[in-house]
Design a protein around this motif. Structure first.
Motif, short mmCIF file in Angstrom:
data_model
loop_
_atom_site.label_atom_id
_atom_site.label_comp_id
_atom_site.label_asym_id
_atom_site.label_seq_id
_atom_site.Cartn_x
_atom_site.Cartn_y
_atom_site.Cartn_z
N GLU A 1 0.61 -2.88 -14.00
CA GLU A 1 1.48 -1.99 -14.79
C GLU A 1 1.82 -0.71 -14.05
O GLU A 1 2.90 -0.17 -14.20
CB GLU A 1 0.79 -1.63 -16.11
CG GLU A 1 0.76 -2.80 -17.07
CD GLU A 1 0.05 -2.45 -18.36
OE1 GLU A 1 -0.31 -1.27 -18.56
OE2 GLU A 1 -0.13 -3.37 -19.16
N SER A 2 0.86 -0.20 -13.26
CA SER A 2 1.17 1.04 -12.53
C SER A 2 0.49 1.05 -11.17
O SER A 2 -0.62 0.51 -11.01
CB SER A 2 0.76 2.27 -13.35
OG SER A 2 -0.63 2.29 -13.48
N ARG B 1 10.28 2.25 -3.96
CA ARG B 1 10.72 2.27 -5.36
C ARG B 1 11.58 1.03 -5.67
O ARG B 1 11.45 0.43 -6.73
CB ARG B 1 11.52 3.54 -5.67
CG ARG B 1 10.65 4.79 -5.79
CD ARG B 1 11.17 5.75 -6.87
NE ARG B 1 10.43 7.00 -6.84
CZ ARG B 1 9.26 7.20 -7.46
NH1 ARG B 1 8.71 6.22 -8.14
NH2 ARG B 1 8.65 8.36 -7.39
N ALA B 2 12.44 0.66 -4.71
CA ALA B 2 13.31 -0.50 -4.95
C ALA B 2 12.50 -1.80 -4.97
O ALA B 2 12.86 -2.74 -5.67
CB ALA B 2 14.38 -0.57 -3.85
N ALA B 3 11.40 -1.83 -4.21
CA ALA B 3 10.63 -3.08 -4.10
C ALA B 3 9.74 -3.36 -5.30
O ALA B 3 9.47 -4.50 -5.63
CB ALA B 3 9.76 -3.02 -2.84
N VAL B 4 9.30 -2.30 -5.95
CA VAL B 4 8.35 -2.49 -7.06
C VAL B 4 9.03 -3.23 -8.21
O VAL B 4 10.15 -2.92 -8.58
CB VAL B 4 7.83 -1.10 -7.52
CG1 VAL B 4 7.13 -1.19 -8.86
CG2 VAL B 4 6.88 -0.55 -6.47
N PRO B 5 8.37 -4.28 -8.74
CA PRO B 5 9.03 -5.08 -9.79
C PRO B 5 9.29 -4.28 -11.06
O PRO B 5 8.58 -3.31 -11.35
CB PRO B 5 8.01 -6.19 -10.07
CG PRO B 5 6.74 -5.80 -9.42
CD PRO B 5 7.03 -4.76 -8.40
N ALA B 6 10.30 -4.71 -11.79
CA ALA B 6 10.59 -4.07 -13.08
C ALA B 6 9.34 -4.18 -13.95
O ALA B 6 8.67 -5.20 -13.95
CB ALA B 6 11.77 -4.78 -13.74
N GLY B 7 9.01 -3.14 -14.63
CA GLY B 7 7.82 -3.17 -15.49
C GLY B 7 6.60 -2.59 -14.82
O GLY B 7 5.56 -2.41 -15.45
N THR B 8 6.70 -2.31 -13.51
CA THR B 8 5.59 -1.65 -12.81
C THR B 8 5.98 -0.21 -12.52
O THR B 8 7.04 0.04 -11.94
CB THR B 8 5.25 -2.37 -11.48
OG1 THR B 8 4.93 -3.72 -11.75
CG2 THR B 8 4.08 -1.69 -10.77
N SER C 1 5.24 -5.67 -3.80
CA SER C 1 5.97 -6.34 -4.88
C SER C 1 5.31 -7.68 -5.23
O SER C 1 5.06 -7.99 -6.40
CB SER C 1 7.42 -6.56 -4.43
OG SER C 1 8.07 -7.41 -5.33
N GLU C 2 4.99 -8.45 -4.19
CA GLU C 2 4.35 -9.76 -4.36
C GLU C 2 3.01 -9.61 -5.11
O GLU C 2 2.71 -10.33 -6.06
CB GLU C 2 4.11 -10.29 -2.94
CG GLU C 2 3.48 -11.60 -2.72
CD GLU C 2 3.33 -11.81 -1.20
OE1 GLU C 2 4.22 -12.44 -0.60
OE2 GLU C 2 2.33 -11.34 -0.60
N HIS C 3 2.24 -8.61 -4.69
CA HIS C 3 0.90 -8.38 -5.27
C HIS C 3 1.02 -7.94 -6.73
O HIS C 3 0.31 -8.44 -7.61
CB HIS C 3 0.21 -7.30 -4.44
CG HIS C 3 -1.27 -7.17 -4.68
ND1 HIS C 3 -2.18 -8.13 -4.30
CD2 HIS C 3 -2.00 -6.18 -5.26
CE1 HIS C 3 -3.41 -7.73 -4.62
NE2 HIS C 3 -3.32 -6.55 -5.22
N ALA C 4 1.93 -7.00 -6.99
CA ALA C 4 2.09 -6.47 -8.35
C ALA C 4 2.61 -7.55 -9.28
O ALA C 4 2.19 -7.65 -10.45
CB ALA C 4 3.04 -5.28 -8.33
N THR C 5 3.53 -8.38 -8.79
CA THR C 5 4.08 -9.46 -9.62
C THR C 5 2.99 -10.47 -9.95
O THR C 5 2.81 -10.87 -11.10
CB THR C 5 5.25 -10.15 -8.88
OG1 THR C 5 6.22 -9.16 -8.56
CG2 THR C 5 5.87 -11.24 -9.73
N ARG C 6 2.26 -10.87 -8.92
CA ARG C 6 1.21 -11.88 -9.11
C ARG C 6 0.15 -11.43 -10.12
O ARG C 6 -0.36 -12.22 -10.91
CB ARG C 6 0.56 -12.15 -7.76
CG ARG C 6 -0.51 -13.21 -7.80
CD ARG C 6 -1.16 -13.36 -6.44
NE ARG C 6 -2.35 -14.17 -6.61
CZ ARG C 6 -2.48 -15.41 -6.18
NH1 ARG C 6 -1.50 -15.97 -5.53
NH2 ARG C 6 -3.59 -16.07 -6.37
#
Ligand code: SF4
Length: 405
Positions: A74-75, A101-108, A65-70
């Motif tokens: 997108e996927s 699934r719950a951890a992945v940020p909205a939009g990813t 989540s941290e990595h995807a947000t930073r």
């Protein structure tokens, strides 16, 4: 060793991770004799947790989540792997899928998959995979004789019947959408077209052929690294000539489609060919971060970064010299590959296959001649076909040199 500081000063930036291979279980219910985890140089599996713990999965979710947000990713793709990941059991698989699934940020967007030998697949596990939309890839090497030559239980029994049963379950209309494809490791002892047609019996959406792991120190079976024969190239060419002209497309063959795409100037999405940066990291059952774990076939300790998800953010791995090397494309290759006429298609082959003591990973692939044979053959077929099209004839004189020469 790659000088990461120098690269960063020059303006180079790493590609964030988009694919995570998550070792949900470190043991296997089979004892395949070519397995890179249990039968090759690195034996570290003996000291890792048998199954990834709940808190490790939760921490992994936080790090992803941290990595995807930073990085505004997108996927993402997470492959549940092993060992044999179904050994983790229905409850742990459910927890991993729901937690990630719950951890992945909205939009990813998160795509979940599992790579299995299929033997343990039953109605309960299929229910969990279906509930969480986890797509299933199955390892199978052809018909019963071909498959059971290597893929056996510890007591010597073949595993084909268990794998075939799983594939029949997956091919049912109610589960078909979960079926992502087949992974077949090449054995020269098996007839190539016979293997391909045996795989077609299971109606796979995709087939991926894998060259057996090996390198210049430990060559693959039947591959004399200093000889001029091309046994693996010939084996794959036989399948290409069966697959390519088929009146209707029977399945996708990932390696062939990647090569065609590269020959036509596209980018690769496979580690086997091409120069695209590798945006994949492996997470072991104890939370340690590794490069591609197929490097275990090279030498003991080869894939380790010394980092883990409890103490380090994923960005730390992004700056690890060995991870950076696999994102450098042409720059990471040795002189021979850089000067090769087909380097943009071949890319030096799979990283693990380049290992030579004293030279590290800067040698050409131990499959160099096989890759040339296959790529040249596919290139020739494409040129022949394209030369027959009116469009190709029109642009022939004015078009720039193609990627493939
Ligand atoms: S491995 Fe061989 S065919 Fe591939 S780029 Fe290197 S020299 Fe060329």
């Amino acid at each position: 060793v790659t000088d990461v500081e120098e690269l960063l000063t020059e303006g180079w930036r790493p590609i964030p991770f988009r694919e995570f291979v998550v070792k949900l279980a470190s043991r296997c219910n089979l004892a395949c004799d070519y397995c890179y985890i249990y039968e090759m140089a690195d034996q570290s599996w003996q000291s890792t947790p048998v199954v990834m713990a709940e808190e490790t999965i939760a921490q992994l979710g936080r790090r992803i989540s941290e990595h995807a947000t930073r990085h505004g990713t997108e996927s993402l793709r997470v492959i549940l792997h092993g060992g044999e990941p179904l050994l983790a059991g229905a409850a742990r698989i459910r927890q991993a899928a729901a937690g990630l699934r719950a951890a992945v940020p909205a939009g990813t967007r998160l795509e979940l998959g599992i790579q299995t030998n299929g033997v343990l697949l039953d109605a309960e596990l299929l229910g969990v995979l279906s509930e969480h939309q986890i797509r299933v890839g199955v390892s199978i090497d052809g018909d019963e004789v071909s498959h059971d030559r290597h893929r056996r239980h510890r007591d010597g029994r073949g595993s084909f019947s268990g794998t075939a049963r799983a594939l029949r379950l997956l091919a049912q209309p109610s589960h078909r959408e979960l079926y992502s494809g087949l992974l077949c490791t090449i054995d020269l002892a098996n007839d190539p077209v016979g293997v391909y047609e045996a795989l077609l019996d299971f109606a796979p959406p995709t087939v991926d052929f894998l060259l057996p792991h090996g390198n210049w120190q430990t060559p693959p079976p039947g591959r004399d690294p200093h000889g001029t024969e091309t046994p693996y190239g010939d084996w794959l060419v036989a399948i290409f000539d069966r697959w390519y002209p088929a009146p209707r497309q029977e399945t996708h063959v990932r390696l062939f489609e990647e090569i065609i795409n590269l020959l036509l100037g596209g980018a690769s999405r496979s580690e086997q060919v091409g120069l695209s940066p590798v945006a994949l990291i492996v997470v072991d059952t104890d939370g340690s971060l590794q490069q591609v774990d197929t490097l275990k076939s090279s030498y003991a300790g080869a894939p380790y970064t010394g980092l883990n998800i409890f103490d380090h953010p994923l960005d730390a791995a992004l700056h690890h010299p060995a991870v950076v090397t696999r994102q450098l494309g042409l720059r990471a290759l040795g002189e021979q590959c850089r000067g090769c006429r087909i380097v943009r298609v071949c890319g030096g082959g799979h990283y693990a296959h380049r290992y030579r003591p004293g030279a590290g990973f800067t040698s050409p692939s131990v499959y160099c001649l096989d890759l040339q044979r296959l790529i040249d053959h596919i290139g020739q077929r494409l040129r022949t076909d394209l030369s027959k099209t009116p469009v190709a004839a029109d642009v022939e004189d004015s078009s720039p040199a193609p990627t493939y020469q």
